[in-house]
Scaffold this active site. Structure first.
Site, PDB file in Angstrom:
ATOM      1  N   ASP A  27      40.017  29.547  42.402  1.00 19.45           N
ATOM      2  CA  ASP A  27      38.731  29.229  42.389  1.00 19.45           C
ATOM      3  C   ASP A  27      37.981  30.083  43.900  1.00 19.45           C
ATOM      4  O   ASP A  27      38.793  30.226  44.994  1.00 19.45           O
ATOM      5  CB  ASP A  27      38.421  27.792  42.652  1.00 19.45           C
ATOM      6  CG  ASP A  27      36.750  27.476  42.445  1.00 19.45           C
ATOM      7  OD1 ASP A  27      36.314  28.003  41.696  1.00 19.45           O
ATOM      8  OD2 ASP A  27      36.433  26.288  42.938  1.00 19.45           O
ATOM      9  N   TRP A  32      32.676  34.379  47.211  1.00 20.73           N
ATOM     10  CA  TRP A  32      33.385  35.349  47.876  1.00 20.73           C
ATOM     11  C   TRP A  32      32.305  36.649  47.778  1.00 20.73           C
ATOM     12  O   TRP A  32      32.168  37.078  48.824  1.00 20.73           O
ATOM     13  CB  TRP A  32      34.669  35.498  47.651  1.00 20.73           C
ATOM     14  CG  TRP A  32      35.428  36.769  48.394  1.00 20.73           C
ATOM     15  CD1 TRP A  32      35.906  36.503  49.649  1.00 20.73           C
ATOM     16  CD2 TRP A  32      35.296  38.039  48.092  1.00 20.73           C
ATOM     17  NE1 TRP A  32      36.358  37.732  49.867  1.00 20.73           N
ATOM     18  CE2 TRP A  32      36.200  38.653  49.003  1.00 20.73           C
ATOM     19  CE3 TRP A  32      34.892  38.988  46.872  1.00 20.73           C
ATOM     20  CZ2 TRP A  32      36.332  40.165  49.013  1.00 20.73           C
ATOM     21  CZ3 TRP A  32      35.288  40.112  47.064  1.00 20.73           C
ATOM     22  CH2 TRP A  32      35.835  40.787  47.979  1.00 20.73           C
ATOM     23  N   HIS A  44      35.511  38.569  40.735  1.00 20.91           N
ATOM     24  CA  HIS A  44      36.600  38.418  39.779  1.00 20.91           C
ATOM     25  C   HIS A  44      37.559  39.689  39.760  1.00 20.91           C
ATOM     26  O   HIS A  44      38.770  39.454  39.666  1.00 20.91           O
ATOM     27  CB  HIS A  44      36.123  38.224  38.385  1.00 20.91           C
ATOM     28  CG  HIS A  44      35.212  37.060  38.333  1.00 20.91           C
ATOM     29  ND1 HIS A  44      35.540  35.792  38.705  1.00 20.91           N
ATOM     30  CD2 HIS A  44      34.038  36.853  37.651  1.00 20.91           C
ATOM     31  CE1 HIS A  44      34.440  34.944  38.355  1.00 20.91           C
ATOM     32  NE2 HIS A  44      33.508  35.496  37.811  1.00 20.91           N
ATOM     33  N   LEU A 138      60.596  35.053  36.206  1.00 20.04           N
ATOM     34  CA  LEU A 138      59.618  34.326  36.458  1.00 20.04           C
ATOM     35  C   LEU A 138      58.856  33.923  35.248  1.00 20.04           C
ATOM     36  O   LEU A 138      58.715  35.071  34.344  1.00 20.04           O
ATOM     37  CB  LEU A 138      58.590  34.601  37.448  1.00 20.04           C
ATOM     38  CG  LEU A 138      57.160  34.037  37.460  1.00 20.04           C
ATOM     39  CD1 LEU A 138      57.338  32.749  38.484  1.00 20.04           C
ATOM     40  CD2 LEU A 138      56.220  35.012  38.383  1.00 20.04           C
TER      41      LEU A 138
END
Ligand code: IPE
Ligand code: IPE
Ligand code: MG
Length: 249
Positions: A27, A32, A44, A138
């Site tokens: 978030d 920003w 984004h 992962l």
């Protein structure tokens, strides 16, 4: 006199994070960007760069599963141009990042509804999932058009009237979440951007998650802060409703 240049020492990898599940609510992109006089979409784009760095760091640290909240079911309520830009950014990022995932042994799957996404994004999802299916280092889950409450309701609808135990319910959740197998509960939940709430993210899976909230906006979240959160997680005592280890002995 010859001057020596200080070389930053490599960050110490946390030692006990092998196989854990880290959830991240990424978030703060919009704030920003606005604080720098830029449009929210620029935030984004910067957020994608942070996500890439943190995924690579998580792979190196031995994290087993990572779920990134990229677009919530409630984010459709944002202005149409922002939603459109996010859909295009997600598609492009999936196509680019899946190559990096293959190189790093990362399996990428997407959690959330697909029937409301643009068809070009659905195709990119299918390609990325197929291309990375062999990754074993992962399991990276990206939540797009995701609502935890909706996932839980859909799993419950699949269950029918039969009584279920938690494992059986987790299998149904995996089915609705497009997971290849039931995933482990979230061990550590990180939220950037200063808010201290879950915003409908992984409500079932976070039953005993350790929570880490940071005021840092997602584009400026660093590997250093991520590793610090893992290190802090390692020293927390998780009791799962029991008593401290010392008291039990
Ligand atoms: C998170 O950043 C990314 C998405 C929700 C898509 P925000 O866009 O919510 O940024 P803020 O919270 O408005 O700063
Ligand atoms: C949560 O952030 C969703 C994502 C990070 C994708 P929001 O910015 O949408 O959450 P609220 O509105 O502050 O709760
Ligand atoms: Mg936000």
């Amino acid at each position: 006199m010859k001057r020596t240049i200080a070389v930053p020492s490599p960050l110490p990898p946390p030692t006990q994070c092998n196989g854990i599940h880290v959830g991240i609510i990424m978030d703060g992109n919009g704030r920003w960007a606005n604080a720098r006089g830029m449009i929210r979409t620029a935030g984004h784009r910067a957020g994608v760069r942070t996500a890439r760095a943190i995924v690579e760091s998580a792979t190196r640290a031995g994290v087993g599963t990572m779920t990134l909240y990229a677009f919530s079911a409630d984010n459709w309520s944002r202005p149409t141009p922002e939603v459109g830009a996010l859909m295009r950014l997600l598609r492009r990022s999936l196509l680019i990042e899946s190559k990096r995932c293959i190189e790093n042994g990362v399996r990428l799957t997407i959690v959330g509804r697909r029937d409301r996404l643009p068809s070009s994004l659905v195709s990119a999802i299918q390609e990325a999932e197929a291309a990375t299916a062999h990754g074993r280092n992962l399991h990276l889950r990206v939540a797009i058009d995701y609502s935890a409450r909706e996932s839980i309701m859909r799993a419950a609808a699949l269950a029918g009237p039969e009584p279920l135990d938690r494992e059986a319910f987790a299998r149904l959740l995996a089915q609705v979440n497009h997971d290849p197998f039931p995933i482990r509960d979230v061990d550590l939940l990180i939220r950037s951007g200063g808010e201290q709430r879950l915003s409908d993210f992984l409500l079932w899976e976070c039953a005993y998650a350790e929570l880490h909230f940071t005021r840092c906006m997602w584009p400026e979240f660093t590997e250093k802060e991520f590793l610090a959160a893992l290190s802090e997680f390692e020293v927390r005592e998780r009791r799962f409703g029991g008593v401290p280890a010392q008291a039990a002995s």
